[in-house]
Design a protein around this motif. Structure first.
Motif, PDB file in Angstrom:
ATOM      1  N   TRP A  18      -2.990   4.291  -9.654  1.00 12.63           N
ATOM      2  CA  TRP A  18      -3.918   4.093  -8.558  1.00 12.63           C
ATOM      3  C   TRP A  18      -5.015   3.092  -8.868  1.00 12.63           C
ATOM      4  O   TRP A  18      -5.577   2.469  -7.961  1.00 12.63           O
ATOM      5  CB  TRP A  18      -4.501   5.445  -8.137  1.00 12.63           C
TER       6      TRP A  18
ATOM      7  N   ALA B 221      -3.811  -0.029  -7.555  1.00  5.76           N
ATOM      8  CA  ALA B 221      -3.965  -0.084  -6.102  1.00  5.76           C
ATOM      9  C   ALA B 221      -5.413  -0.400  -5.729  1.00  5.76           C
ATOM     10  O   ALA B 221      -5.667  -1.159  -4.770  1.00  5.76           O
ATOM     11  CB  ALA B 221      -3.545   1.239  -5.484  1.00  5.76           C
TER      12      ALA B 221
ATOM     13  N   ALA C 151       0.807  -1.224   0.000  1.00  5.09           N
ATOM     14  CA  ALA C 151       0.000   0.000   0.000  1.00  5.09           C
ATOM     15  C   ALA C 151       0.839   1.273   0.000  1.00  5.09           C
ATOM     16  O   ALA C 151       0.553   2.197  -0.780  1.00  5.09           O
ATOM     17  CB  ALA C 151      -0.971  -0.015   1.177  1.00  5.09           C
TER      18      ALA C 151
ATOM     19  N   LEU D  83       2.207   1.880  -3.595  1.00  4.92           N
ATOM     20  CA  LEU D  83       1.182   2.191  -4.584  1.00  4.92           C
ATOM     21  C   LEU D  83       0.514   3.533  -4.302  1.00  4.92           C
ATOM     22  O   LEU D  83       0.045   4.199  -5.229  1.00  4.92           O
ATOM     23  CB  LEU D  83       0.146   1.070  -4.640  1.00  4.92           C
ATOM     24  N   ARG D  84       0.462   3.944  -3.039  1.00  6.01           N
ATOM     25  CA  ARG D  84      -0.038   5.291  -2.724  1.00  6.01           C
ATOM     26  C   ARG D  84       0.807   6.340  -3.436  1.00  6.01           C
ATOM     27  O   ARG D  84       0.296   7.307  -3.990  1.00  6.01           O
ATOM     28  CB  ARG D  84       0.038   5.552  -1.221  1.00  6.01           C
TER      29      ARG D  84
END
Length: 890
Positions: A531, A534, A522, A525-526
């Motif tokens: 996104w 994600a 996480a 990918l943030r």
């Protein structure tokens, strides 16, 4: 450019002639009293002729310089000059790309195919016509990829803007074909597009179309070469094709993908003579020592396929005591044992089996474990986890398998299996114990969890929760990731493999592993995106949590989903996910998780200017953080609450809460939070007219963002600096700051920030008297804010739009914009913005309808006094006095 350079060279030549003439005259005068040597006397007697000769020599040297300069530049007539700064590319974008695999030593002949390809490319380029797509098809193991890579290396000079290679996994065992949208994301990243700028969304078709348009734009004026390897079908290919005609696309596939504009290059098995030549070369045996009758049988049994021939030749090379007949007898025996296979597969599979049986037992076991690997490529660390061996031993196994032609080497000390060999390794793994396959997947997932724990140590803020590695996994060796740059580079290389491991773990019902890996991925990918990837990951984690009834894990997955949805400006979806997360945190009694989710909800509501809900969420989160004694959480909630108070013109409350947040951040040494609070305090001080203090806060915040290498927040700080510079009489400084911010936001794909920069640039243009430019920028910003659902941004854009329309002689259009802006600002509770619009509207009406203008100014004055804004108070006071003077004069 040629004309300018020619003029410069001509000037040099003229100066040289004049200089030579003057030098000659002086020399001649000086020398009239003496006799020159016989071989130079003719120059003394005929000085003017000598000057002409010397001038001609100088001009000739200048011309020679021009020729040499053209040759050194490497450009032909009509070619554009090399670009040193293309404005179409964002800062840091890679303009020249090189990602071709290494050219294989097993390549042989294919002269007819190569000649056909070269002729096709040359004909198209000489005619300045669009290059067609070239489709290379043929059976497995025939050497399609090797031909494409070899041809790309040969043709690379014709395509100076780069050569890219993409494996589409069309026929890769155990892997689903790469979706066009995923391939486009990888291509855009390789082309230098920041991942935040790559289009995302839930509509896969629309996202793929948007990415394809961006990809075509990136290559519109380029001469690049693209290999699309292992394609499943034309629908997979079509979005990946460049739009311009200057790019060469080579496609390999086991299927015949004929279309109306393509050139088909079928690749058949090697002719017997060339097959024997390849075998002899790779065996490293003198040709006269080999029985050519046996060699003909060997290559026939391999089906004349380069892959099988290279494996057999490697067997002979590694066994000096064997003869060609020894090898032949072993192959025949193996082929008989595999006689149940179809005839088209029997020979190549027999070759694999013979190569595998020739490995030492521990390497056989290691190779079988590779068949359990969910990813596409791997390094020695992942290999060690799979093989349950030390990294040094895994590296020896990988090198040995490469030497035996059972594995391919890729850049970065990475390896991958050919599709047929992957299938063969999977078959070997399937023959073993099912538990061995399950445990191999568990081990490699445990390795990735350990490595992710190290990487996340460089990515997450101090005090944030980082998922620990699984019990007993700490003994696994992980790469040395010494910095944030190392961590991001490793994560980018392993992204696809980790996601493949998550999918395999989900298919094997390893739900706890899925949840752990999703949490560990996480933070990356943030920051890195894309996104939508994600979103898919956190939805998978939520499904796994629901299957196991793990409400804590479900709450965590939903909270992460909500954060990513906020980044995507999908605010209703973000609220829904975060609301559900709060409910599940309540159910399990996780106060910290609930506070974090409330803090994120408050940020979403702040962005949509739902200020009452935002203030309530941040106040509730602050209470929970104080109850837990979690200082970083307290600072975050205070800082976000201060932004809400500032947005609703409660400036004293904003300064109080933001100052408290700043003190906690400084106490904790959290520089990121410190910079955010400094920046927002600077905004409040600017609104209250303390420009020096505002400028100092913004400069301090910007310096911290630079130290943190956070370009997005650098852009926000630059915009705030630009506003202060405009208000203090420095329009050029303001314009430069907003332009730099615009560049950063465009590069990062932050649409809200970009729209804000565009609007602020329009304000500078309006203040400088360019109403037309201001109008254009205001309209652009307004469209974006409306699309994002940002009512605060829409109100600010309408205010600027009204001013620009008034300057251009459109009072009705201005009044319409001002009225709509006021309506929004009143609904949002933004009294500072309301006072600003009333002052702008009063200024528009002051000369034509002073009574109405005076009413607007008086209302603005009351608001400005109430909120303590000296700048708007001064504008309103001056406006009232101006209206009074106009009325008295009338």
């Amino acid at each position: 450019m040629r004309i300018r350079r020619g003029a410069a060279l001509a000037a040099i030549a003229v100066i040289g002639v004049v200089t030579t003439t003057l030098a000659g005259l002086v020399t001649n005068v000086v020398s009239t009293q003496s006799r020159w040597p016989p071989w130079l006397r003719w120059l003394q007697v005929r000085p003017w002729l000598s000057f002409v000769v010397l001038g001609a020599v100088t001009a000739g040297l200048a011309a020679l310089l021009a020729v040499l300069d053209d040759r050194r530049s490497g450009r032909r007539d009509g070619e554009p000059p090399a670009r040193t700064g293309d404005t179409a590319d964002p800062p840091g974008a890679a303009l020249v790309l090189r990602s071709l695999p290494r050219d294989t030593t097993a390549f042989t002949d294919r002269s007819a195919e190569l000649a056909a390809l070269r002729d096709s490319v040359r004909t198209a380029q000489e005619a300045a016509s669009a290059l067609p797509v070239h489709l290379i098809d043929g059976m497995p193991g025939v050497g399609k990829t090797a031909l494409a890579v070899h041809a790309a290396h040969i043709l690379s000079e014709r395509f100076p803007d780069g050569q890219l290679f993409v494996n589409l996994n069309g026929h890769t065992p155990g892997r689903t074909p790469v979706q066009p949208g995923e391939a486009l994301a990888a291509l855009l990243t390789a082309a230098g597009v920041p991942t935040h700028q790559i289009p995302v969304g839930d509509d896969i078709g629309a996202v793929t179309e948007a990415r394809a348009a961006m990809w075509r734009s990136r290559l519109a004026d380029k001469k690049a070469l693209l290999i699309l390897d292992n394609a499943a079908g034309y629908r997979q290919l079509e979005p990946l094709l460049p739009g311009g005609g200057g790019c060469l696309v080579l496609v390999t596939s086991r299927k015949r993908l004929a279309g109306h504009e393509e050139v088909i290059l079928p690749v058949d098995a090697l002719p017997p003579r060339h097959a024997v030549e390849l075998f002899v070369r790779l065996s490293a045996r003198p040709a006269d020592e080999l029985d050519h009758g046996v060699l003909n049988e060997l290559v026939r049994l391999c089906g004349y396929l380069p892959l099988g021939i290279s494996l057999l030749a490697a067997r002979l090379r590694h066994h000096p005591s064997w003869s060609a007949r020894d090898l032949y007898e072993r192959l025949v025996a193996t082929q008989d044992r595999l006689g149940e296979l179809r005839s088209g597969e029997r020979a190549i599979t027999a070759t694999f089996d013979l190569s595998h049986r020739d490995l030492p037992p521990e390497r056989q076991r290691f190779f079988r474990r590779l068949g359990c690997y969910p990813g596409t490529d791997l390094d020695a660390y992942a290999g060690a986890a799979l093989g349950e061996v030390p990294v040094a031993e895994a590296r020896r196994h990988l090198d040995g398998l490469y030497d035996d032609h059972l594995i391919e080497e890729h850049p970065g000390s990475r390896y991958r299996l050919h599709d047929l060999l992957r299938d063969y390794a999977r078959g070997l793994a399937a023959e073993g114990d099912d538990m061995d396959h399950l445990q191999s997947v568990q081990r490699v997932c445990a390795y990735y969890l350990c490595a992710l724990a190290v990487a996340n140590g460089h990515l997450v803020r101090s005090g944030a929760m980082v998922p620990p590695p699984p019990d007993g996994a700490r003994r696994l060796e992980t790469p040395a990731l010494a910095s944030r740059v190392d961590a991001l580079s490793w994560l980018e290389n392993e992204r696809a493999n980790i996601l493949a491991c998550i999918r395999r773990a989900h298919g094997l019902a390893l739900y706890d592993t899925v949840i752990r890996l999703a949490v560990a991925m996480a933070p990356f990918l943030r920051q890195a995106g894309p996104w939508d990837q994600a979103v898919g990951l956190h939805r998978t984690a939520a499904e796994a949590a629901r299957r196991t009834g793990d409400e804590q894990a479900l709450a965590n997955a939903l909270a992460e989903l909500g954060v990513v949805r906020r980044f995507m400006a999908a605010y209703p979806d973000a609220v829904a996910a975060l609301d559900e997360a709060v409910a599940h945190y309540d159910a399990v009694g996780d106060l910290r998780g609930k506070a974090d989710a409330l803090n994120q909800l408050g940020i979403v509501w702040y962005l949509t200017a739902d200020n009452e809900d935002a203030a309530r969420a941040q106040t509730d989160a602050l209470g929970l953080y104080r109850r837990l004694g979690y200082r970083l959480g307290q600072a975050n909630a205070l800082a976000d609450l201060g932004m809400v108070w500032r947005q609703t013109s409660r400036f004293e409350a904003a300064m109080e809460t933001q100052s408290e947040a700043l003190a906690i951040y400084q106490e904790l040494g959290d520089r990121y939070g410190e910079a955010n609070s400094l920046r927002d305090l600077g905004v409040v001080h600017r609104i209250l007219g303390a420009y020096d203090l505002a400028a100092r806060h913004h400069r301090q915040a910007f310096d911290i963002y630079v130290d943190l290498d956070d370009r997005e927040h650098q852009a926000y700080a630059l915009n705030e600096q630009g506003v202060v510079r405009r208000l203090t009489g420095d329009p050029e400084g303001a314009r430069a700051a907003h332009r730099q911010a615009l560049t950063y936001f465009t590069e990062l794909g932050d649409r809200y920030g970009r729209a804000n920069s565009v609007l602020l640039l329009g304000t500078v243009e309006r203040a400088s008297g360019d109403a037309a430019a201001a109008l254009s920028r205001s309209e652009e910003a307004l469209a974006t804010f409306r699309e994002l659902g940002s009512r605060g941004g829409e109100a600010a854009a309408l205010s600027e739009l009204g001013v620009a329309r008034g300057m251009l002689g459109d009072p009705d259009g201005a009044a319409e914009a001002f009225a709509r802006g006021l309506e929004l600002l009143r609904a949002l509770g933004n009294r500072y913005g309301e006072a600003e619009v009333l002052n702008n509207w009063g200024t528009l009406l002051a000369d034509t309808t002073p009574d109405t203008a005076r009413d607007h100014f008086r209302r603005a004055l009351a608001l400005a006094r109430d909120i303590g804004s000296p700048s708007e108070q001064a504008r309103a006071t001056e406006g009232v006095e101006r209206c009074d003077r106009t009325a008295d004069a009338g």
